[in-house]
Write an enzyme that holds these catalytic residues in place. Structure first.
Site, PDB file in Angstrom:
ATOM      1  N   GLU A  27      -1.269  -9.435  -0.441  1.00  0.00           N
ATOM      2  CA  GLU A  27      -1.883  -9.827   0.192  1.00  0.00           C
ATOM      3  C   GLU A  27      -3.227  -9.483  -1.679  1.00  0.00           C
ATOM      4  O   GLU A  27      -3.585 -10.250  -1.743  1.00  0.00           O
ATOM      5  CB  GLU A  27      -2.620  -8.777   0.329  1.00  0.00           C
ATOM      6  CG  GLU A  27      -2.575  -8.594   1.868  1.00  0.00           C
ATOM      7  CD  GLU A  27      -2.375  -8.016   2.573  1.00  0.00           C
ATOM      8  OE1 GLU A  27      -2.454  -6.427   2.373  1.00  0.00           O
ATOM      9  OE2 GLU A  27      -3.514  -7.765   3.804  1.00  0.00           O
TER      10      GLU A  27
ATOM     11  N   GLY B  82       0.574  -5.713   0.599  1.00  0.00           N
ATOM     12  CA  GLY B  82      -0.775  -5.497  -0.193  1.00  0.00           C
ATOM     13  C   GLY B  82      -0.207  -6.303  -1.696  1.00  0.00           C
ATOM     14  O   GLY B  82      -1.142  -6.863  -1.642  1.00  0.00           O
TER      15      GLY B  82
ATOM     16  N   GLU C 270       4.130  -5.063   7.533  1.00  0.00           N
ATOM     17  CA  GLU C 270       3.292  -4.319   8.243  1.00  0.00           C
ATOM     18  C   GLU C 270       4.132  -3.920   9.679  1.00  0.00           C
ATOM     19  O   GLU C 270       3.714  -2.885   9.646  1.00  0.00           O
ATOM     20  CB  GLU C 270       1.986  -4.667   8.152  1.00  0.00           C
ATOM     21  CG  GLU C 270       1.365  -4.064   6.530  1.00  0.00           C
ATOM     22  CD  GLU C 270       1.131  -5.564   5.431  1.00  0.00           C
ATOM     23  OE1 GLU C 270       2.413  -6.560   5.988  1.00  0.00           O
ATOM     24  OE2 GLU C 270       0.638  -5.379   4.716  1.00  0.00           O
TER      25      GLU C 270
ATOM     26  N   ALA D  46       0.998  -1.482   0.110  1.00  0.00           N
ATOM     27  CA  ALA D  46      -0.066  -0.369   0.221  1.00  0.00           C
ATOM     28  C   ALA D  46       0.808   1.170  -0.211  1.00  0.00           C
ATOM     29  O   ALA D  46       1.982   1.312   0.308  1.00  0.00           O
ATOM     30  CB  ALA D  46      -0.724  -0.078   1.702  1.00  0.00           C
TER      31      ALA D  46
HETATM   32  N1  COA Z   1       4.436   3.339  -0.237  1.00  0.00           N
HETATM   33  C1  COA Z   1       4.436   4.226  -0.961  1.00  0.00           C
HETATM   34  N2  COA Z   1       6.340   4.824  -1.640  1.00  0.00           N
HETATM   35  C2  COA Z   1       7.001   4.138  -1.561  1.00  0.00           C
HETATM   36  C3  COA Z   1       6.535   2.510  -1.220  1.00  0.00           C
HETATM   37  C4  COA Z   1       5.826   2.623  -0.434  1.00  0.00           C
HETATM   38  N3  COA Z   1       4.958   0.715   0.430  1.00  0.00           N
HETATM   39  N4  COA Z   1       7.657   1.388  -1.082  1.00  0.00           N
HETATM   40  C5  COA Z   1       8.699   2.315  -2.244  1.00  0.00           C
HETATM   41  N5  COA Z   1       8.451   3.985  -2.285  1.00  0.00           N
HETATM   42  C6  COA Z   1       9.134   4.733  -2.885  1.00  0.00           C
HETATM   43  C7  COA Z   1       9.755   5.312  -2.373  1.00  0.00           C
HETATM   44  O1  COA Z   1       9.246   6.314  -1.347  1.00  0.00           O
HETATM   45  C8  COA Z   1      10.540   6.294  -2.840  1.00  0.00           C
HETATM   46  O2  COA Z   1       9.650   7.366  -3.525  1.00  0.00           O
HETATM   47  P1  COA Z   1      10.648   8.630  -3.963  1.00  0.00           P
HETATM   48  O3  COA Z   1      11.684   7.985  -5.265  1.00  0.00           O
HETATM   49  O4  COA Z   1       9.135   9.155  -5.022  1.00  0.00           O
HETATM   50  O5  COA Z   1      11.095   9.251  -2.795  1.00  0.00           O
HETATM   51  C9  COA Z   1      10.768   5.157  -4.320  1.00  0.00           C
HETATM   52  O6  COA Z   1       9.401   3.977  -3.822  1.00  0.00           O
HETATM   53  C10 COA Z   1      11.680   4.421  -4.848  1.00  0.00           C
HETATM   54  O7  COA Z   1      12.097   3.306  -3.153  1.00  0.00           O
HETATM   55  P2  COA Z   1      13.396   3.073  -2.146  1.00  0.00           P
HETATM   56  O8  COA Z   1      13.322   2.904  -0.707  1.00  0.00           O
HETATM   57  O9  COA Z   1      14.124   4.437  -2.175  1.00  0.00           O
HETATM   58  O10 COA Z   1      13.764   2.296  -3.491  1.00  0.00           O
HETATM   59  P3  COA Z   1      15.221   1.093  -2.893  1.00  0.00           P
HETATM   60  O11 COA Z   1      14.702  -0.127  -4.247  1.00  0.00           O
HETATM   61  O12 COA Z   1      15.473   1.248  -2.344  1.00  0.00           O
HETATM   62  O13 COA Z   1      13.950  -0.046  -2.092  1.00  0.00           O
HETATM   63  C11 COA Z   1      11.685  -1.445  -1.834  1.00  0.00           C
HETATM   64  C12 COA Z   1      12.501  -0.893  -2.607  1.00  0.00           C
HETATM   65  C13 COA Z   1       9.784  -1.673  -1.980  1.00  0.00           C
HETATM   66  C14 COA Z   1      12.237  -2.119  -1.227  1.00  0.00           C
HETATM   67  C15 COA Z   1      11.351  -0.123  -0.212  1.00  0.00           C
HETATM   68  O14 COA Z   1      11.377   1.089  -0.364  1.00  0.00           O
HETATM   69  C16 COA Z   1      10.749  -0.590   0.857  1.00  0.00           C
HETATM   70  O15 COA Z   1      10.846  -1.398   1.412  1.00  0.00           O
HETATM   71  N6  COA Z   1       9.056   0.055   1.010  1.00  0.00           N
HETATM   72  C17 COA Z   1       8.340  -0.524   1.380  1.00  0.00           C
HETATM   73  C18 COA Z   1       7.554  -1.935   1.644  1.00  0.00           C
HETATM   74  C19 COA Z   1       6.605  -1.469   2.327  1.00  0.00           C
HETATM   75  O16 COA Z   1       6.572  -1.765   3.521  1.00  0.00           O
HETATM   76  N7  COA Z   1       5.313  -1.854   1.723  1.00  0.00           N
HETATM   77  C20 COA Z   1       4.463  -2.011   2.796  1.00  0.00           C
HETATM   78  C21 COA Z   1       3.480  -1.758   3.028  1.00  0.00           C
HETATM   79  S1  COA Z   1       1.923  -1.460   4.260  1.00  0.00           S
END
Ligand code: COA
Length: 749
Positions: free
Chosen positions: A120, A117, A142, A71
């Site tokens: 999910e 999500g 989460e 999400a």
């Molecule tokens: N929601 C909103 N934005 C997200 C996101 C999420 N779940 N996951 C990644 N992004 C965005 C980051 O904010 C960043 O945005 P920006 O470029 O506008 O600053 C972009 O995606 C890239 O993320 P970044 O963390 O810089 O890249 P990365 O390659 O180092 O890591 C992920 C990618 C997906 C592994 C990492 O972003 C992550 O762990 N995200 C969270 C996942 C999560 O907790 N999901 C459950 C949500 S309930």
């Protein structure tokens, strides 16, 4: 989705063979996320597909590098009420239900991250095929954001992988590899990425055949099938599931063990994992529908909890820092092709490790003799071996990383290093000497970075012929594990040097904050008064046990006295002296340190500090589970003073956050964000509190200033509120308020 005009995240590709591919491609975003309006879009796509009477199979796949990152956290961070968050959860549950019951099989083709999500969505599909790639990771992170899966994940995951495995995944928040997912039954198959889409389509067709067979009646099984099934049933995992999960007492045991583990780890500070257990249990005891309802209720309440807000703010801060060059000047970081590291001790070998294993850079590692180099290489090997053992690294990668590190007792090979990081003894004369030697072997643009934890960088730079290339790179022990790097800039450090070192730190896998030079910089400066207050409490007669327990309960990973044992009491004393000189009585250490050092009790490394340690193979190890009570005799203390845990914790935390505010007012920090990230990722400040500045904002600037004044009157000047408190109070803002006066920052431009 959202207000993106006609640009949609989901696109249908209808194929001639009566199959369809749903391409997931969130517009204007590097990763796919479930954003506001995702339900409408899924509904639109599913309606279109349902109207296609010839359709036989569907695959859901990402058009980006990763599947779905969950999400949209920015969206989750904006709920104004539990009702609103509960509503989103219910909407998401409905979409997942529609996916799951879609008449034509939908198979998720998963490459890259499949989190929250995203998982999910995959769970609601009728099948899942993952790519055989290190990039592919599946998880429900989460709880790390203070919430629980809210789109049915708490119900579908246990049903798919079993209760024990689902509890582990949801409560730890850790992601698993594609192979592990296959072993758990989370995905149906793992295939090479180039054939992922085709394999998913084939799997969908297999599901159709299976359905048809099921309709036609029970299959005729041969002897071989029976034997195969029996062997499968007898696998260790299945036996365990049979014994524990298929009966009520077994399940009760799993739930109670899980809760015990969670409480031992979180000390009751994190509601999300506890709620997750309740929600999973409700679904198992009362059925799916009840489980979905309880999930939505819990998600709603948790999403607006202070813990969730703080954890999400930290995620967004960390993401913002990934794009921060560390300087306000418009400069491009220079390419780093090679790193030199001076000193093969604990810190130096750690820096060499992250430079080679994380950044993939060739490293020259220098120390005075072969014995010291051998020790450094051994510790690098141990870190690499641990990665292999945890399956985070292949043996091939370990060997490649090791081959990148070239030990030396001379400066040979340093001439071509772009950055030299020194981790030699904490002594200004030695730092000056190595600085001069490095400059004699390199060009005028070779960067000299010091890993000192307390000596002001401008003092080290005094010995340099080109101080604009001198900077601090403050790593934390153990370097391979602690995620923070504090880059310290002097007034003379060139902006390109700052940007280059910040970029190098990111390549080394670190979250990097850039701070302005000054005694103790930021992290050491705020840690010192915290530790100092713990020794004051001890001197007053509060026991070691009560002090450490109170701070662990507050949320720190270990107590301040245990921390001193780990860092070395002599090291703490040296740092205290530097800070005492710089800041006067505010940082005056209690006499406890001197007395311990006079008795040769340096902490863990000497086998004795506040705790006692066992010698194994010539080195003191162990967690130091036993308090060494002789410390009371030595310090002439009777540990009889009883204080509430809250009071003990606040006595230590107030000087720490007060010092953070001094750093803000003095312009050491570039922002409150950096101060929060530095304290959480470098010092273990409780993440669910968001960091010192979010903590102050939550409790109120006036409230914290008032508490400081209360202790100032009772205990002295070390509690005098920092001037920035009064300034913010006058403006009526918190530190994270847009109207808050920014810290003075001319040195960073
Ligand atoms: N929601 C909103 N934005 C997200 C996101 C999420 N779940 N996951 C990644 N992004 C965005 C980051 O904010 C960043 O945005 P920006 O470029 O506008 O600053 C972009 O995606 C890239 O993320 P970044 O963390 O810089 O890249 P990365 O390659 O180092 O890591 C992920 C990618 C997906 C592994 C990492 O972003 C992550 O762990 N995200 C969270 C996942 C999560 O907790 N999901 C459950 C949500 S309930």
């Amino acid at each position: 989705m959202n207000d993106r005009g006609n640009r949609q995240a989901l696109r249908i590709e209808r194929r001639e063979d009566n199959t369809a591919v749903i391409w997931f491609d969130t517009p204007d975003s590097p990763v796919n996320t479930l954003q506001a309006g995702f339900d409408e879009e899924f509904n639109r796509v599913l309606e279109a597909l349902a109207a296609d009477k010839d359709l036989e199979a569907v695959v859901l796949i990402s058009a980006k590098e990763d599947f779905i990152a969950g999400a949209d956290i920015k969206l989750l961070n904006t709920f104004s009420s539990a009702e609103e968050a509960r509503g989103l959860s219910k909407t998401a549950q409905k979409v997942m239900d529609r996916l799951e019951t879609f008449p034509v099989p939908i198979v998720a083709a998963i490459h890259g991250v499949c989190l929250g999500g995203g998982l999910e969505v995959a769970l609601a599909c009728q099948g899942r095929i993952a790519s055989k790639s290190d990039r592919t990771r599946l998880g429900q992170p989460e709880v790390k954001l203070g919430v629980i899966p809210g789109a049915g994940g708490t119900q579908r995951l246990p049903r798919r992988v079993g209760l024990e495995a689902a509890l582990e995944m949801i409560l730890s928040g850790k992601a698993i590899s594609a192979n592990k997912a296959r072993a758990l039954g989370l995905v149906d198959d793992v295939v090479p990425r180039p054939v992922l889409l085709e394999a998913a389509l084939q799997h969908a067709r297999k599901l159709i055949r299976k359905r048809e067979e099921e309709k036609a009646g029970p299959p005729q099984r041969g002897m071989q099938d029976c034997i195969k099934n029996c062997i499968k049933m007898l696998s260790l995992r299945n036996l365990r599931r049979l014994l524990l999960e298929k009966n009520s007492p077994g399940r009760s045991l799993l739930f109670s063990q899980a809760k015990k583990k969670v409480l031992a780890r979180t000390h009751g500070n994190m509601p999300a994992p506890v709620r997750a257990i309740e929600v999973i249990r409700a679904g198992i005891d009362q059925g799916l529908e009840a489980g979905f309802k309880v999930e939505a209720d819990a998600f709603g309440e948790l999403a607006i909890s202070p813990q969730a807000r703080n954890l999400m703010a930290l995620f967004l801060a960390q993401t913002a820092l990934k794009k921060d060059s560390g300087t306000d000047a418009q400069v491009t970081p220079r390419q780093v092709h090679k790193v030199g590291v001076l000193g093969a001790g604990l810190m130096g070998s750690g820096v060499a490790y992250v430079s080679a294993a994380e950044a993939g850079l060739p490293v020259r590692l220098k120390d005075m003799d072969n014995e010291k180099l051998r020790g450094g290489l051994r510790s690098i090997w141990n870190s690499l071996a641990e990665q292999v053992k945890r399956r985070r690294m292949a043996p091939r990668e370990r060997d490649r990383a090791l081959a990148l590190i070239r030990p030396t007792t001379s400066y040979s090979g340093f001439g071509r290093a772009d950055v030299v990081i020194e981790a030699v003894a904490e002594n200004i004369d030695i730092k000056h000497q190595v600085l001069r030697e490095v400059e004699a072997h390199g060009g005028p643009e070779m960067i000299f970075a010091s890993n000192t934890s307390s000596i002001p960088i401008h003092k080290i730079a005094e010995a340099s012929k080109h101080p604009e290339t001198v900077i601090g790179m403050h790593y934390f022990s153990p370097v391979p594990k602690v995620p923070l790097l504090e880059v310290i800039t002097t007034e003379k450090t060139a902006p390109w040097v700052v940007a280059t070192c910040v970029a190098l730190g990111k390549r080394q896998g670190k979250t990097v904050i850039a701070v302005r030079d000054g005694a103790g910089f930021y992290t050491t400066r705020i840690l010192a008064p915290y530790i100092n207050e713990a020794t004051h409490l001890l001197a007053e007669g509060v026991s070691v046990k009560d002090i450490d327990k109170a701070l662990v309960k507050f949320g720190f990973p270990i107590g301040p006295l245990k921390l001193m044992d780990e860092v070395g009491i002599d090291v703490v004393q040296k740092i205290s002296k530097v800070l005492n000189e710089a800041f006067g009585d505010r940082m005056k250490p209690a006499s406890v340190l001197e007395e311990l050092i006079a008795a040769n009790r340096f902490g863990k490394k000497s086998g004795q500090g506040f705790y006692r340690y066992q010698k194994v193979k010539g080195v003191y190890r162990g967690k130091g589970d036993q308090i060494d009570k002789s410390v009371y005799q030595l310090l002439d203390i009777k540990p009889h003073k009883k204080l509430e845990a809250d009071e003990i914790a606040m006595r230590c935390v107030l000087p720490m956050i007060n010092e953070a505010v001094h750093c803000y007012g003095d312009g050491i920090l570039r922002s409150a964000r950096d101060g929060d990230v530095g304290a959480v990722f470098g010092l273990g400040f409780p993440p669910f509190l968001g960091g010192p500045f979010r903590f102050i904002d939550a409790r109120g600037v006036n409230n914290i200033a008032g508490q400081l004044t209360h202790y100032q009157e009772r205990l002295g000047e070390r509690f005098t509120p920092a001037p920035a408190f009064a300034e913010l109070a006058k403006q009526g803002t918190g530190f994270h308020d847009e109207k808050a006066p920014p810290p003075p920052g001319e040195a960073h431009s």
